[in-house]
Design an enzyme around this catalytic site. Structure first.
Site, PDB file in Angstrom:
ATOM      1  CD  GLU A  43       5.104 -53.316  20.679  1.00 52.58           C
ATOM      2  OE1 GLU A  43       5.693 -54.362  20.349  1.00 52.58           O
ATOM      3  OE2 GLU A  43       3.866 -53.189  20.624  1.00 52.58           O
ATOM      4  CG  ASP A  47      11.913 -52.486  18.163  1.00 52.72           C
ATOM      5  OD1 ASP A  47      12.317 -53.414  18.879  1.00 52.72           O
ATOM      6  OD2 ASP A  47      12.181 -52.397  16.947  1.00 52.72           O
ATOM      7  CG  ASP A 110       4.589 -55.864  23.235  1.00 57.89           C
ATOM      8  OD1 ASP A 110       5.701 -56.193  22.779  1.00 57.89           O
ATOM      9  OD2 ASP A 110       3.526 -56.445  22.940  1.00 57.89           O
ATOM     10  CD  GLU A 113      10.275 -53.178  22.194  1.00 57.16           C
ATOM     11  OE1 GLU A 113      11.345 -53.586  21.702  1.00 57.16           O
ATOM     12  OE2 GLU A 113       9.163 -53.416  21.687  1.00 57.16           O
TER      13      GLU A 113
END
Length: 222
Positions: A43, A47, A110, A113
């Site tokens: 994650e 991002d 989450d 990502e």
């Protein structure tokens, strides 16, 4: 270990067949599952990959907008609401491993990502960027003017009327660690406080600001 047929369904939804399926399994596993691994590191990487690709798409699509306008577009496109919406469209919730079996919007965001990072690790930047383009380009083109965050809009409304800055207060937190719910109250001089609940404090503050602004909006046109 996740069911092979379930992983294949996720691959079909993502449009990518993994050379290393352990990356896919990791991307679908919440820490509460206590599997010895989770999506958290992916994650973190996802991002950054998402941010880089979306920033590049925005700069290419809106060459005449300044950094502030691009920034508002960017924030709306990478916020949890957008990510969870995409996760829902991909049908990911049924395949996420979590202790409670309940996957809220925060977890789903989450996971999206994490899966972007899993694709990046498995096949490189070009393939990960193509995934982002497929799911974000229509959203980029759909918004003709830079959006404004409700908190920013409420702040500008309040300051323009000499009411000072809105203030946000934590009211409570409920739910397990892997699926918390936060309640926040926003105060503006001369208005009744408004509460909202969300999967994160930021989401709760944003929703509270939006509700407050909708209450005050008739006055702003009066």
């Amino acid at each position: 270990m996740a069911d092979a047929s379930g992983l294949e369904l996720v691959e079909q939804a993502l449009g990518h067949r993994f050379s290393d399926r352990t990356l896919l399994e990791q991307g679908l596993t919440h820490a509460s599952a206590e599997a010895g691994y989770s999506y958290e590191r992916l994650e973190f990487l996802g991002d950054r990959v998402l941010g880089l690709v979306v920033a590049g798409l925005l700069l290419a699509r809106f060459p005449d907008e300044d950094e502030g306008e691009i920034g508002r577009r960017f924030s709306a496109l990478v916020q949890a609401d957008t990510l969870s919406e995409i996760g829902g469209q991909l049908g990911l919730a049924d395949h996420v491993r979590a202790a409670s079996g309940v996957v809220n919007d925060s977890i789903l965001a989450d996971v999206v990502e994490a899966l972007i990072a899993a694709i990046f690790e498995d096949a490189g930047m070009d393939v990960a960027a193509e995934f982002v383009r497929r799911h974000w380009e229509l959203r980029i083109d759909a918004v003709t003017a830079p959006p404004q965050d409700p908190k920013t809009a409420l702040q500008e409304w309040s300051q323009a009327r000499a009411r000072g800055l809105p203030s946000y207060h934590d009211i409570g937190r409920e739910g397990p660690d892997h699926a918390p719910r936060f309640t926040v109250e926003v105060h503006v001089d001369g208005a009744e406080p408004v509460q909202a609940t969300g999967a994160s404090k930021r989401a709760a503050e944003r929703d509270a600001a939006a509700i407050m602004l909708s209450m005050l909006d008739p006055e702003s046109h009066g």
